[in-house]
Design a protein around this motif. Structure first.
Motif, short mmCIF file in Angstrom:
data_model
loop_
_atom_site.label_atom_id
_atom_site.label_comp_id
_atom_site.label_asym_id
_atom_site.label_seq_id
_atom_site.Cartn_x
_atom_site.Cartn_y
_atom_site.Cartn_z
N PHE A 7 -107.08 -39.19 52.41
CA PHE A 7 -105.79 -39.52 53.00
C PHE A 7 -105.93 -40.44 54.22
CE2 PHE A 7 -105.04 -35.65 50.61
CZ PHE A 7 -103.81 -35.89 50.01
N SER A 8 -107.04 -41.14 54.31
CA SER A 8 -107.29 -42.03 55.44
C SER A 8 -106.28 -43.17 55.49
CB SER A 8 -108.69 -42.61 55.35
OG SER A 8 -108.89 -43.62 56.32
N ALA A 9 -105.93 -43.58 56.72
CA ALA A 9 -104.98 -44.68 56.92
C ALA A 9 -105.62 -46.03 56.65
CB ALA A 9 -104.41 -44.63 58.33
N GLY A 10 -106.92 -46.08 56.55
CA GLY A 10 -107.59 -47.33 56.24
C GLY A 10 -108.88 -47.49 57.05
N PRO A 11 -109.97 -47.91 56.34
CA PRO A 11 -110.01 -48.15 54.91
C PRO A 11 -109.60 -46.91 54.12
CG PRO A 11 -111.97 -49.05 55.97
CD PRO A 11 -111.25 -48.24 56.99
N SER A 12 -108.85 -47.16 53.06
CA SER A 12 -108.29 -46.06 52.29
C SER A 12 -108.98 -45.94 50.94
CB SER A 12 -106.80 -46.30 52.09
OG SER A 12 -106.60 -47.48 51.33
N MET A 13 -108.55 -44.94 50.18
CA MET A 13 -109.16 -44.75 48.87
C MET A 13 -108.79 -45.92 47.95
SD MET A 13 -106.83 -41.68 47.20
CE MET A 13 -107.91 -41.55 45.78
N LEU A 14 -109.70 -46.21 47.04
CA LEU A 14 -109.49 -47.24 46.04
C LEU A 14 -109.26 -46.57 44.68
CD1 LEU A 14 -112.33 -49.70 47.07
CD2 LEU A 14 -109.88 -50.18 47.18
N PRO A 15 -108.59 -47.24 43.77
CA PRO A 15 -108.41 -46.66 42.44
C PRO A 15 -109.77 -46.41 41.79
CG PRO A 15 -106.98 -48.57 42.76
CD PRO A 15 -107.93 -48.56 43.90
N GLU A 16 -109.94 -45.24 41.21
CA GLU A 16 -111.23 -44.90 40.62
C GLU A 16 -111.64 -45.89 39.53
OE1 GLU A 16 -113.38 -40.95 38.76
OE2 GLU A 16 -111.86 -40.75 40.35
N PRO A 17 -110.73 -46.37 38.67
CA PRO A 17 -111.15 -47.37 37.67
C PRO A 17 -111.73 -48.64 38.29
CG PRO A 17 -109.02 -46.42 37.07
CD PRO A 17 -109.32 -45.96 38.46
N VAL A 18 -111.24 -49.01 39.46
CA VAL A 18 -111.77 -50.19 40.16
C VAL A 18 -113.21 -49.94 40.57
CG1 VAL A 18 -111.61 -51.54 42.29
CG2 VAL A 18 -109.54 -51.06 40.95
N LEU A 19 -113.48 -48.77 41.12
CA LEU A 19 -114.85 -48.44 41.55
C LEU A 19 -115.78 -48.36 40.35
CD1 LEU A 19 -114.01 -45.72 44.22
CD2 LEU A 19 -114.67 -48.08 44.64
N GLN A 20 -115.28 -47.81 39.26
CA GLN A 20 -116.10 -47.70 38.05
C GLN A 20 -116.44 -49.07 37.49
OE1 GLN A 20 -113.54 -45.15 35.74
NE2 GLN A 20 -114.51 -43.27 36.49
N GLN A 21 -115.46 -49.97 37.48
CA GLN A 21 -115.74 -51.31 36.96
C GLN A 21 -116.72 -52.04 37.86
OE1 GLN A 21 -112.31 -53.65 35.89
NE2 GLN A 21 -113.51 -55.50 35.56
N ALA A 22 -116.53 -51.89 39.19
CA ALA A 22 -117.46 -52.53 40.12
C ALA A 22 -118.87 -51.98 39.95
CB ALA A 22 -116.98 -52.32 41.56
N GLN A 23 -118.96 -50.68 39.68
CA GLN A 23 -120.28 -50.07 39.44
C GLN A 23 -120.93 -50.65 38.19
OE1 GLN A 23 -120.28 -45.95 38.05
NE2 GLN A 23 -121.90 -45.47 39.52
N GLN A 24 -120.15 -50.79 37.14
CA GLN A 24 -120.68 -51.31 35.87
C GLN A 24 -121.13 -52.76 36.00
OE1 GLN A 24 -117.41 -50.65 33.18
NE2 GLN A 24 -117.62 -48.42 33.24
#
Length: 359
Positions: A7-24
């Motif tokens: 629930f951070s005001a920023g940097p905030s959470m990113l969409p999990e699919p975005v992180l997964q694609q970046a990981q791949q």
């Protein structure tokens, strides 16, 4: 370890699919044999990434053709200085509306370059409401009118677009850009840091109308000039390439979710659920005027402040992280940006109810 609800005001959470694609794609971006962070910003691979990112943002925000879209560095705070440097156009005054901490910071910085006239201020109400438009005093001789559409610390948000008359309207949209529909054509300039609704920190989006480009003071450094940056496609110097890439992935995710129209409806549901839980409680209270409560940042206080530490510790144990309010105001704050799923808000509400029951 399971992922938490951040629930951070920023940097905030990113969409999990975005992180997964970046990981791949970390080691090998689409058969290029290298990571995006290793690419030349002038090379064909990265140029394709940059073009797609820009086009997606234009599409999502329906940016009119007579605007330049820039991706700059140094955060939205740099724009506090860059705006007067670029669009005073020989005038000596600018009007600002003060609705909280970030408005205050913008006013302070602009004061180094011009006479700042505070057209309206919510300070007398401890920034818990937006001053009535009838009370605004906008000087027609000013270069522009500036306001902050959402105050992350105080949790105040505009639900409409102010009328600036003949002045260019300038807006800091750092914490609610892409969270709701907005008519860009009403503005002379908008700007927003990426680290709340668009991606990681390190990129600042500036959307500026053509007639406000090329007006900078003669002593404005080239990297601070909108005209120079526009001419160079925001690559006057080496950009934050990997951050651009992640911003682009976030925009693609948002398009896949149905765009701004769909995400706005989700944000309305999330905010309504959380505010309803707070209003129905005898332990929690939100201090903001209901007419201008933020959909993005929900501050609340406990009736017994001695319970704050226990609340935060137990929330962390439940995977509900970064709920402490800003140090300047205390209490709690739940930032529920685009990437926060409804399940995260529902988990917070369930925890709050159980904490109240046991305390």
């Amino acid at each position: 370890m399971a992922r938490i609800y951040n629930f951070s005001a920023g940097p905030s959470m990113l969409p999990e699919p975005v992180l997964q694609q970046a990981q791949q794609e970390m080691l090998d971006w689409r058969g290029s044999g290298m990571s995006v962070m290793e690419m030349s910003h002038r090379g064909p691979h990265f140029m394709a990434i940059a073009e797609q990112m820009k086009n997606d943002l234009i599409e999502l925000l329906a940016v009119p053709a007579n605007y330049r879209v820039l991706f700059l560095q140094a955060g939205a705070s740099a724009q506090f200085a860059m705006i007067p440097q670029n669009i005073l156009n020989g005038k000596t005054k600018a009007c600002y509306v003060n609705t909280g901490a970030w408005s205050t910071a913008a006013i302070k910085e602009a004061g180094k370059y011009c006479e700042v006239q505070v057209a309206a201020s919510g300070e007398s109400t401890a920034f818990t409401t937006i001053p009535a438009y009838a009370d605004w005093r906008v000087d027609p001789a000013a270069a522009y009118l500036h306001y902050t559409s959402n105050e992350t610390i105080h949790g105040v948000e505009f639900n409409d677009i102010p009328d600036a008359g003949d002045l260019p309207l300038v807006c800091d949209m750092s914490s609610n850009i892409l969270s709701r529909r907005v008519d860009i054509g009403h503005y002379g300039l908008i700007y927003a840091g990426a680290q709340k609704n668009m991606g990681p920190s390190g990129v600042t989006v500036v959307i500026v109308r053509d007639d406000l480009v090329g007006l900078e003071a003669k002593n404005t450094p080239a990297v601070f000039s909108y005209a120079q940056q526009a001419k160079a496609d925001s690559m006057l110097n080496t950009p934050a390439t990997y951050n651009w890439y992640l911003l682009g992935l976030t925009l693609q995710w948002l398009k896949g979710e149905g765009g701004v129209v769909a995400i706005e409806q989700r944000n309305i549901r999330k905010a309504n659920k959380l505010y309803q839980a707070i209003d129905d409680s005898s332990l929690y209270r939100n201090p903001v005027d209901p007419a201008c409560r933020s959909r993005m940042n929900v501050p609340f206080v406990l009736a017994d402040a001695t319970l704050d530490k226990a609340f935060l510790e137990q929330a962390e144990q439940q995977g509900l992280s970064t709920l402490a309010g800003h140090r300047s105001v205390g209490g709690m704050r739940a930032s529920i940006y685009n990437a926060m799923p409804e399940a995260g808000v529902e988990a917070l509400i369930e925890f709050m109810a159980e904490f109240e029951r046991t305390h």
